[in-house]
Design a protein around this motif. Structure first.
Motif, PDB file in Angstrom:
ATOM      1  N   LYS A 183     -28.467 -48.073  -7.224  1.00 16.04           N
ATOM      2  CA  LYS A 183     -28.478 -49.440  -7.759  1.00 16.04           C
ATOM      3  C   LYS A 183     -29.326 -50.388  -6.915  1.00 16.04           C
ATOM      4  O   LYS A 183     -29.822 -51.402  -7.412  1.00 16.04           O
ATOM      5  CB  LYS A 183     -27.056 -49.982  -7.883  1.00 16.04           C
ATOM      6  CG  LYS A 183     -26.370 -50.290  -6.563  1.00 16.04           C
ATOM      7  CD  LYS A 183     -24.991 -50.880  -6.779  1.00 16.04           C
ATOM      8  CE  LYS A 183     -24.301 -51.204  -5.433  1.00 16.04           C
ATOM      9  NZ  LYS A 183     -22.947 -51.738  -5.623  1.00 16.04           N
ATOM     10  N   LEU A 196     -29.354 -44.350 -13.987  1.00 18.97           N
ATOM     11  CA  LEU A 196     -28.126 -45.145 -13.857  1.00 18.97           C
ATOM     12  C   LEU A 196     -27.183 -44.933 -15.043  1.00 18.97           C
ATOM     13  O   LEU A 196     -25.978 -45.198 -14.952  1.00 18.97           O
ATOM     14  CB  LEU A 196     -28.456 -46.626 -13.708  1.00 18.97           C
ATOM     15  CG  LEU A 196     -28.840 -47.079 -12.290  1.00 18.97           C
ATOM     16  CD1 LEU A 196     -29.392 -48.500 -12.300  1.00 18.97           C
ATOM     17  CD2 LEU A 196     -27.653 -46.951 -11.339  1.00 18.97           C
ATOM     18  N   GLU A 197     -27.722 -44.440 -16.167  1.00 12.97           N
ATOM     19  CA  GLU A 197     -26.881 -44.101 -17.304  1.00 12.97           C
ATOM     20  C   GLU A 197     -26.082 -42.823 -17.051  1.00 12.97           C
ATOM     21  O   GLU A 197     -25.049 -42.597 -17.695  1.00 12.97           O
ATOM     22  CB  GLU A 197     -27.739 -43.920 -18.558  1.00 12.97           C
ATOM     23  CG  GLU A 197     -28.499 -45.166 -18.992  1.00 12.97           C
ATOM     24  CD  GLU A 197     -29.445 -44.875 -20.146  1.00 12.97           C
ATOM     25  OE1 GLU A 197     -29.381 -43.749 -20.692  1.00 12.97           O
ATOM     26  OE2 GLU A 197     -30.248 -45.757 -20.493  1.00 12.97           O
ATOM     27  N   HIS A 229     -44.694 -48.650 -13.758  1.00 12.13           N
ATOM     28  CA  HIS A 229     -43.432 -48.763 -14.495  1.00 12.13           C
ATOM     29  C   HIS A 229     -42.503 -47.569 -14.343  1.00 12.13           C
ATOM     30  O   HIS A 229     -41.324 -47.645 -14.658  1.00 12.13           O
ATOM     31  CB  HIS A 229     -43.728 -48.945 -15.994  1.00 12.13           C
ATOM     32  CG  HIS A 229     -44.212 -47.687 -16.657  1.00 12.13           C
ATOM     33  ND1 HIS A 229     -45.504 -47.245 -16.554  1.00 12.13           N
ATOM     34  CD2 HIS A 229     -43.552 -46.768 -17.425  1.00 12.13           C
ATOM     35  CE1 HIS A 229     -45.644 -46.124 -17.234  1.00 12.13           C
ATOM     36  NE2 HIS A 229     -44.475 -45.812 -17.773  1.00 12.13           N
ATOM     37  N   ALA A 234     -39.110 -47.778 -12.141  1.00 11.14           N
ATOM     38  CA  ALA A 234     -38.098 -48.638 -12.773  1.00 11.14           C
ATOM     39  C   ALA A 234     -37.491 -47.954 -13.992  1.00 11.14           C
ATOM     40  O   ALA A 234     -36.259 -47.994 -14.194  1.00 11.14           O
ATOM     41  CB  ALA A 234     -38.728 -49.973 -13.159  1.00 11.14           C
ATOM     42  N   ALA A 235     -38.349 -47.297 -14.777  1.00 13.57           N
ATOM     43  CA  ALA A 235     -37.839 -46.609 -15.964  1.00 13.57           C
ATOM     44  C   ALA A 235     -36.938 -45.441 -15.575  1.00 13.57           C
ATOM     45  O   ALA A 235     -35.880 -45.219 -16.192  1.00 13.57           O
ATOM     46  CB  ALA A 235     -39.007 -46.120 -16.824  1.00 13.57           C
ATOM     47  N   PRO A 274     -23.741 -45.758  -9.571  1.00 14.05           N
ATOM     48  CA  PRO A 274     -24.645 -46.710  -8.882  1.00 14.05           C
ATOM     49  C   PRO A 274     -24.736 -46.464  -7.381  1.00 14.05           C
ATOM     50  O   PRO A 274     -25.763 -46.791  -6.765  1.00 14.05           O
ATOM     51  CB  PRO A 274     -24.010 -48.070  -9.179  1.00 14.05           C
ATOM     52  CG  PRO A 274     -23.209 -47.855 -10.414  1.00 14.05           C
ATOM     53  CD  PRO A 274     -22.702 -46.442 -10.341  1.00 14.05           C
ATOM     54  N   ARG A 332     -35.228 -45.137 -12.800  1.00 17.40           N
ATOM     55  CA  ARG A 332     -33.986 -45.698 -12.223  1.00 17.40           C
ATOM     56  C   ARG A 332     -33.009 -46.103 -13.326  1.00 17.40           C
ATOM     57  O   ARG A 332     -31.811 -45.774 -13.259  1.00 17.40           O
ATOM     58  CB  ARG A 332     -34.343 -46.890 -11.342  1.00 17.40           C
ATOM     59  CG  ARG A 332     -33.151 -47.650 -10.775  1.00 17.40           C
ATOM     60  CD  ARG A 332     -33.650 -48.808  -9.904  1.00 17.40           C
ATOM     61  NE  ARG A 332     -32.555 -49.643  -9.450  1.00 17.40           N
ATOM     62  CZ  ARG A 332     -32.078 -50.686 -10.137  1.00 17.40           C
ATOM     63  NH1 ARG A 332     -32.599 -51.004 -11.325  1.00 17.40           N
ATOM     64  NH2 ARG A 332     -31.079 -51.404  -9.658  1.00 17.40           N
ATOM     65  N   GLU A 333     -33.492 -46.786 -14.360  1.00 17.98           N
ATOM     66  CA  GLU A 333     -32.599 -47.213 -15.436  1.00 17.98           C
ATOM     67  C   GLU A 333     -32.034 -46.016 -16.188  1.00 17.98           C
ATOM     68  O   GLU A 333     -30.848 -45.998 -16.562  1.00 17.98           O
ATOM     69  CB  GLU A 333     -33.361 -48.142 -16.388  1.00 17.98           C
ATOM     70  CG  GLU A 333     -33.794 -49.454 -15.764  1.00 17.98           C
ATOM     71  CD  GLU A 333     -32.642 -50.158 -15.061  1.00 17.98           C
ATOM     72  OE1 GLU A 333     -31.568 -50.320 -15.692  1.00 17.98           O
ATOM     73  OE2 GLU A 333     -32.809 -50.529 -13.881  1.00 17.98           O
ATOM     74  N   LEU A 334     -32.862 -45.031 -16.415  1.00 21.45           N
ATOM     75  CA  LEU A 334     -32.404 -43.816 -17.100  1.00 21.45           C
ATOM     76  C   LEU A 334     -31.315 -43.114 -16.291  1.00 21.45           C
ATOM     77  O   LEU A 334     -30.264 -42.704 -16.816  1.00 21.45           O
ATOM     78  CB  LEU A 334     -33.601 -42.895 -17.345  1.00 21.45           C
ATOM     79  CG  LEU A 334     -33.394 -41.613 -18.140  1.00 21.45           C
ATOM     80  CD1 LEU A 334     -34.731 -41.177 -18.756  1.00 21.45           C
ATOM     81  CD2 LEU A 334     -32.875 -40.466 -17.260  1.00 21.45           C
TER      82      LEU A 334
END
Length: 498
Positions: free
Chosen positions: A459, A431-432, A421, A424-425, A436, A427-429
């Motif tokens: 992205k 992207l904030e 995980h 993915a975690a 992208p 990457r999302e963090l």
């Protein structure tokens, strides 16, 4: 005279004893009309003295007398310029005989094409005249024979080194090889001796002077008076196979933590290679240990990747018993690797007197960056995504801090079979906090057989394609990705900011 060009022979005479001349060498001298040989300014020639009994009265002799040896010169081209002029003049003299249809034999101590003066004639004449080179016994073979010790065996590597190299270069090459012969001693002997000592090889070194010649001398190099060393001498590091290796020492044990880089041999520094060669014992994670060639007489202690403290303690115990131990680490041992584990255990009172050294290696981040271009060209942070030794909330906090500071990120240990995980975690963090289109280098198995280095965007980064053998480089706001004419995309971060 035949009206056609004569033949040129480069005749190897061996190390000095006329009995070591080959039958082919004797035949070439007998077939020659002209016997040529180099000499110093005093006029004496070692080559001629070796072949003297085969030189006839009807031979035409060409003494090629050096204009200088170690003396200073006022030649505008300096020492090299004066020698070049000499070789040009000498080859012209030989060419005159060859043009007259005469056969010319140029005598050479040892082998004609091994650090020999003949080669300068060969380069100037061999393309113009029929030429044959008669090989001879080299000083290397002669020295080994006189020592009566094997020079190299099995997979050992023999390195031939001129003693005229700088001391640092000598030490690096001596440390990194199994066996060695250092040529051209004389005035270079003190430098060579210091280099052997720095490389940890002085006790192994042998000395051979004038092998198979009058005044021959052999012995331990450490015992030789530097003032007594002539040019015709060599230093020898013989084979280590079957050499006496003490099971323990009262003193002298140590632990060296060695970084092997991302993929072994091509990435090793000479210092690291030398530490691996000189070790009595190798200790490490089996995958990394397999990168190091097997050497007879060297003990290998492989273990699982999850027993770092136990591995460090085992290595330190060996060193406490007088063993020279190399702890083998991937990449750089100080970057998420074995140096910390060894130093942590070495800080315990029981190991306070055990010497520990850490040798740097090429990091996975640096290797990946070089393959991708120069994404680490400005400030960057290195973070491990593994939450095995620290909780994920600490990792997330550090990712936010580094991203907020607009640092390029080198992300180690991004995923494994049991950790799926984190990428993915992360990457999302990110992207904030990042655009992208931020360039991302996805580098897998750098330096290995399955190497893959791609530049994607934040992205489009696909977490499922990332495993433990992958390293991620996340660009800053300044990092650029450019497609080159060959279709390859490179990433780079400017040194100027803003």
């Amino acid at each position: 005279m035949t009206g056609t060009s004569g033949k040129l022979y480069g005749v190897g005479l061996g190390p000095g004893d006329p009995d070591l001349m080959t039958v082919a060498a004797v035949k070439a001298i007998a077939a020659a009309d002209v016997i040529a040989y180099h000499s110093a300014r005093h006029g004496r020639s070692i080559a001629r003295s070796i072949a003297a009994e085969h030189i006839r009265e009807d031979h035409i002799e060409e003494r090629l007398m050096y204009p200088l040896t170690v003396e200073t010169t006022d030649h505008p081209g300096g020492y090299r310029g004066a020698l070049n002029d000499f070789y040009e003049e000498a080859s012209a003299r030989l060419a005159a005989h060859l043009d007259a249809g005469l056969t010319v034999a140029v005598l050479a101590e040892g082998d004609p094409l091994f650090y020999g003066s003949y080669q300068h004639m060969h380069k100037r004449l061999a393309h113009r005249y029929e030429t044959e080179v008669i090989p001879g016994v080299t000083s290397v073979s002669a020295a080994a024979a006189r020592l009566g010790e094997p020079l190299c065996e099995a997979e050992e590597v023999l390195t031939i080194i001129p003693g005229t190299l700088p001391e640092d270069e000598l030490a690096a090459r001596l440390a990194a090889t199994d066996s060695a012969v250092v040529m051209k001693l004389g005035r270079t002997f003190p430098t060579v001796r210091r280099a052997l000592e720095r490389a940890g090889r002085l006790d192994d070194a042998r000395y051979v002077e004038r092998a198979f010649m009058a005044g021959e001398r052999t012995g331990a190099l450490a015992d030789v008076d530097p003032e007594s060393v002539p040019y015709f001498s060599v230093a020898v590091l013989p084979s280590r196979i079957d050499a006496e290796a003490p099971a323990s020492r009262e003193t002298g044990g140590e632990v060296v933590v060695v970084g092997t880089g991302p993929a072994g041999a091509p990435w090793l520094t000479p210092e690291s290679r030398g530490a691996l060669v000189n070790a009595d014992d190798l200790v490490g994670y089996t995958t990394y240990l397999d990168r190091v060639p097997v050497r007879p007489g060297q003990n290998r202690h492989g273990s699982d990747n999850k027993v770092e403290s136990e591995r460090a303690e085992f290595a330190l115990d060996l060193a406490r018993r007088g063993r020279r131990v190399a702890v083998v680490s991937g990449g750089d041992p100080g970057v998420f690797a074995m140096a910390t584990a060894v130093l942590e255990v070495a800080s315990e009172p029981a190991y306070a007197d055990v010497p520990v050294r850490v040798l740097p290696g090429v990091t996975a981040a640096n290797a990946a960056a070089a393959k991708a271009g120069a994404p680490l060209g400005h400030d960057y942070a290195t973070i491990s995504l593994s939450d095995r030794l620290k909780p994920w909330d600490v990792i997330a906090e550090r990712l936010r801090a580094a991203a907020g500071a607009d640092l390029v990120l080198a992300l180690y240990n991004p995923g494994s079979k049991s950790r799926t995980h984190q990428v993915a975690a992360a990457r999302e963090l990110l992207l904030e906090l990042r655009a992208p289109e931020t360039p991302v280098v996805v580098a897998r198995d750098v330096g290995g057989p399955e190497e893959s280095v791609r530049v994607v965007t934040l992205k489009t980064l696909e977490p499922s394609e990332v495993d433990m053998r992958t390293l991620l480089l996340i660009g800053s706001s300044q990092t650029r990705a450019v497609e080159r004419g060959d279709g390859r995309t490179i990433a780079w971060t400017p040194r100027r900011y803003g």
